[in-house]
Write an enzyme that holds these catalytic residues in place. Structure first.
Site, short mmCIF file in Angstrom:
data_model
loop_
_atom_site.label_atom_id
_atom_site.label_comp_id
_atom_site.label_asym_id
_atom_site.label_seq_id
_atom_site.Cartn_x
_atom_site.Cartn_y
_atom_site.Cartn_z
N ASN A 69 -39.02 -35.27 0.83
CA ASN A 69 -38.13 -36.43 0.84
C ASN A 69 -38.89 -37.70 0.48
O ASN A 69 -40.01 -37.91 0.96
CB ASN A 69 -37.51 -36.59 2.24
N GLN A 123 -36.34 -39.44 4.25
CA GLN A 123 -37.74 -39.55 4.69
C GLN A 123 -37.81 -40.39 5.96
O GLN A 123 -37.35 -41.54 5.98
CB GLN A 123 -38.60 -40.18 3.59
N HIS A 154 -45.42 -35.96 2.64
CA HIS A 154 -45.56 -34.62 3.22
C HIS A 154 -44.61 -33.67 2.51
O HIS A 154 -43.54 -34.07 2.06
CB HIS A 154 -45.28 -34.62 4.73
N ASP A 167 -44.08 -28.17 12.25
CA ASP A 167 -43.16 -29.29 12.53
C ASP A 167 -42.71 -29.22 13.99
O ASP A 167 -42.40 -28.14 14.50
CB ASP A 167 -41.96 -29.17 11.58
N HIS A 224 -42.54 -30.19 3.02
CA HIS A 224 -42.05 -29.21 3.99
C HIS A 224 -42.09 -27.82 3.37
O HIS A 224 -41.67 -27.64 2.21
CB HIS A 224 -40.58 -29.48 4.34
P1 AMP Z 1 -39.07 -36.29 6.76
O1 AMP Z 1 -37.68 -36.45 7.33
O2 AMP Z 1 -39.09 -35.59 5.43
O3 AMP Z 1 -39.84 -37.59 6.74
O4 AMP Z 1 -39.82 -35.29 7.74
C1 AMP Z 1 -40.50 -35.70 8.87
C2 AMP Z 1 -40.72 -34.45 9.70
O5 AMP Z 1 -41.80 -34.69 10.55
C3 AMP Z 1 -39.54 -34.02 10.56
O6 AMP Z 1 -39.18 -32.69 10.23
C4 AMP Z 1 -40.08 -34.16 11.98
O7 AMP Z 1 -39.58 -33.15 12.82
C5 AMP Z 1 -41.56 -34.04 11.78
N1 AMP Z 1 -42.42 -34.72 12.73
C6 AMP Z 1 -42.34 -36.01 13.14
N2 AMP Z 1 -43.35 -36.30 13.99
C7 AMP Z 1 -44.08 -35.16 14.10
C8 AMP Z 1 -45.25 -34.80 14.83
N3 AMP Z 1 -45.87 -35.67 15.62
N4 AMP Z 1 -45.73 -33.55 14.71
C9 AMP Z 1 -45.10 -32.65 13.91
N5 AMP Z 1 -44.00 -32.93 13.20
C10 AMP Z 1 -43.49 -34.16 13.31
#
Ligand code: AMP
Ligand code: ZN
Length: 139
Positions: A88, A95, A101, A32, A103
């Site tokens: 999420n 989300q 995805h 992440d 985590h």
């Molecule tokens: P969510 O809030 O469950 O949708 O999680 C999205 C996650 O994606 C967050 O923890 C962000 O930090 C991560 N994220 C967003 N864009 C990228 C990216 N390009 N590469 C890696 N992680 C990302």
């Protein structure tokens, strides 16, 4: 791949580079960019699903063993004491990227702290009524 405007489709399929920690035919797991703790990993299916309600049963069966394997590797490789699986669904649930995805978040002795819910209160009557609503909707 769903479309050109899903960043996780692009990352999962190698169109956009990422720090990959695991890959197979169906999934890519990446670090992440805004980690809650060192080693915070996201498991992304290569096929697009908006969230867990859309995820195919086949991939749903495959994703948990990968998460367990990654969590175990984090304990051995990074020395974390435990790990959380967080997933999420929907903007209201936090989300921010609308591509399923999972985590995998390592937890270390001494922190960092990660926000959790504050336990609320309920009553036996409310629990009964709530459970009935969920059971009815499952049918
Ligand atoms: P969510 O809030 O469950 O949708 O999680 C999205 C996650 O994606 C967050 O923890 C962000 O930090 C991560 N994220 C967003 N864009 C990228 C990216 N390009 N590469 C890696 N992680 C990302
Ligand atoms: Zn996508």
């Amino acid at each position: 791949m769903k479309s050109d405007n899903c960043i996780f489709c692009k990352i999962a399929n190698g169109v956009i580079p990422s720090t990959t920690v695991y890959e197979d035919d169906d999934f890519r797991a990446i670090l992440d960019l805004g980690p809650a703790a060192k080693g915070h990993t996201l498991i992304l299916p290569k096929e697009h699903f908006d969230d867990v309600t859309e995820l195919s049963e086949e991939l749903a069966r495959k994703v948990l063993p990968i998460a367990a394997k990654l969590g175990k590797a984090m304990k051995t490789g990074l020395g974390c004491a435990g790990f959380n699986l967080v997933q999420n669904n929907g903007a209201e649930a936090g989300q921010t990227v609308m591509h399923f995805h999972l985590h995998v978040i390592p937890r270390y002795e001494g922190g960092p702290e990660i926000a959790s819910w504050i336990p609320g209160e309920t009553t036996p009557e409310e629990m009964k009524e709530t459970a009935e609503k969920i059971r009815a909707a499952l049918k």
